[in-house]
Write an enzyme that holds these catalytic residues in place. Structure first.
Site, PDB file in Angstrom:
ATOM      1  N   LYS A  40       0.829  -1.219  -0.079  1.00  0.00           N
ATOM      2  CA  LYS A  40      -0.063  -0.040   0.087  1.00  0.00           C
ATOM      3  C   LYS A  40       0.852   1.334  -0.108  1.00  0.00           C
ATOM      4  O   LYS A  40       0.368   2.494  -0.202  1.00  0.00           O
ATOM      5  CB  LYS A  40      -0.755   0.005   1.262  1.00  0.00           C
ATOM      6  CG  LYS A  40      -1.793  -1.104   1.312  1.00  0.00           C
ATOM      7  CD  LYS A  40      -2.311  -0.944   2.850  1.00  0.00           C
ATOM      8  CE  LYS A  40      -2.915  -2.343   3.276  1.00  0.00           C
ATOM      9  NZ  LYS A  40      -3.304  -2.306   4.552  1.00  0.00           N
ATOM     10  N   ASP A 101      14.672  -0.864   0.092  1.00  0.00           N
ATOM     11  CA  ASP A 101      15.575  -1.016   1.229  1.00  0.00           C
ATOM     12  C   ASP A 101      16.713  -2.256   0.731  1.00  0.00           C
ATOM     13  O   ASP A 101      17.619  -1.797   0.273  1.00  0.00           O
ATOM     14  CB  ASP A 101      14.788  -1.739   2.298  1.00  0.00           C
ATOM     15  CG  ASP A 101      15.593  -2.078   3.656  1.00  0.00           C
ATOM     16  OD1 ASP A 101      16.815  -1.402   3.545  1.00  0.00           O
ATOM     17  OD2 ASP A 101      14.982  -2.540   4.573  1.00  0.00           O
ATOM     18  N   VAL A 151      11.592   4.659   8.646  1.00  0.00           N
ATOM     19  CA  VAL A 151      10.988   6.032   8.414  1.00  0.00           C
ATOM     20  C   VAL A 151       9.530   5.955   8.088  1.00  0.00           C
ATOM     21  O   VAL A 151       8.992   4.713   7.427  1.00  0.00           O
ATOM     22  CB  VAL A 151      11.557   6.939   7.288  1.00  0.00           C
ATOM     23  CG1 VAL A 151      13.159   7.296   7.645  1.00  0.00           C
ATOM     24  CG2 VAL A 151      11.461   5.925   6.052  1.00  0.00           C
TER      25      VAL A 151
HETATM   26  P1  XMP Z   1      13.078  -4.242   0.439  1.00  0.00           P
HETATM   27  O1  XMP Z   1      13.896  -4.863   1.232  1.00  0.00           O
HETATM   28  O2  XMP Z   1      12.298  -5.313  -0.351  1.00  0.00           O
HETATM   29  O3  XMP Z   1      11.716  -3.595   1.294  1.00  0.00           O
HETATM   30  O4  XMP Z   1      13.553  -3.464  -0.615  1.00  0.00           O
HETATM   31  C1  XMP Z   1      10.801  -2.869   0.653  1.00  0.00           C
HETATM   32  C2  XMP Z   1       9.826  -2.735   1.444  1.00  0.00           C
HETATM   33  O5  XMP Z   1      10.173  -2.559   2.779  1.00  0.00           O
HETATM   34  C3  XMP Z   1       9.298  -1.713   3.501  1.00  0.00           C
HETATM   35  N1  XMP Z   1      10.335  -0.656   4.087  1.00  0.00           N
HETATM   36  C4  XMP Z   1       9.858   0.163   4.790  1.00  0.00           C
HETATM   37  N2  XMP Z   1       8.791   0.665   5.203  1.00  0.00           N
HETATM   38  N3  XMP Z   1       9.767   2.464   6.381  1.00  0.00           N
HETATM   39  C5  XMP Z   1       8.765   1.689   5.828  1.00  0.00           C
HETATM   40  O6  XMP Z   1       7.599   2.139   6.433  1.00  0.00           O
HETATM   41  C6  XMP Z   1      10.925   2.045   6.295  1.00  0.00           C
HETATM   42  O7  XMP Z   1      12.047   2.747   6.683  1.00  0.00           O
HETATM   43  C7  XMP Z   1      11.037   0.829   5.375  1.00  0.00           C
HETATM   44  N4  XMP Z   1      12.145   0.216   5.050  1.00  0.00           N
HETATM   45  C8  XMP Z   1      11.549  -0.749   3.929  1.00  0.00           C
HETATM   46  C9  XMP Z   1       8.426  -1.069   2.565  1.00  0.00           C
HETATM   47  O8  XMP Z   1       7.262  -1.536   2.892  1.00  0.00           O
HETATM   48  C10 XMP Z   1       9.130  -1.363   1.013  1.00  0.00           C
HETATM   49  O9  XMP Z   1       7.780  -1.905   0.094  1.00  0.00           O
END
Ligand code: XMP
Ligand code: MG
Length: 173
Positions: A40, A101, A151
């Site tokens: 979302k 991430d 964040v």
């Molecule tokens: P990857 O590791 O697959 O992760 O690149 C991507 C998903 O991880 C969530 N994500 C976060 N969501 N604050 C958030 O609200 C953060 O700091 C954060 N770091 C990763 C996010 O859902 C993204 O789609």
């Protein structure tokens, strides 16, 4: 909460991205684009971004994935929770993500779309955490880079909360 990017800063950056993406698409002769939001977290960024893009035909679609559950660390697994209602074959696609991430989610979706016969696949991510990013994940457009803090705001959540904040802030421990 410690604010990293305020409302005006975000607005300016999203406008720039919209112009940049539209310009690049025009140079590539693309006038029809499928914009694919990853649910979302991307919904606010996507809503603002498409309104700053100057592309004649935009088809807004959504894909649901989950890699986190309610945790703040990736489980390392990506699960499709809501598939596209529309065939991808032959479409030029822009994936819109809230944050990259490890990049696992984005590379999973890039591969999925390529397998399904997309004509081209580009990515726009509002935020990127470059420290853990895998190199098999291609980021074409990045709003801002952030450090390793968790964040929230502007679509990003912690266990479903804070998505509605008009700014991006670090989640207090
Ligand atoms: P990857 O590791 O697959 O992760 O690149 C991507 C998903 O991880 C969530 N994500 C976060 N969501 N604050 C958030 O609200 C953060 O700091 C954060 N770091 C990763 C996010 O859902 C993204 O789609
Ligand atoms: Mg999330």
């Amino acid at each position: 909460m410690k604010v990293l990017f305020d409302e005006q800063t975000i607005k300016d950056r999203v406008s720039e991205l919209g112009k940049q993406i539209s310009g690049d698409l025009e140079k590539s002769g693309i006038s029809e684009l499928m914009v694919l939001g990853i649910l979302k977290g991307s919904f606010i960024f996507m809503a603002d971004l498409v309104r700053k893009m100057d592309v004649p035909f935009i088809d807004c679609q959504f894909l649901g994935v989950s890699s986190y559950g309610d945790a703040t660390e990736s489980s390392g697994e990506v699960k499709l929770t809501h598939d596209l209602s529309h065939p991808v074959r032959g479409n030029h696609v822009l994936i819109v993500e809230d944050i990259a991430d490890t990049g696992l989610t984005l590379s999973f979706i890039q591969n999925l779309l390529t397998t399904r016969g997309a004509a081209s696949v580009r990515t726009a991510t509002f935020l990127s955490k470059p420290q853990k990013l895998h190199n098999d994940c291609r980021l074409d457009y990045v709003g801002f880079e952030v450090g390793n803090d968790f964040v929230v705001g502007y679509g990003l959540d912690a266990a479903g909360n804070y998505r509605q904040l008009p700014f991006v802030a670090v989640l207090p421990h």
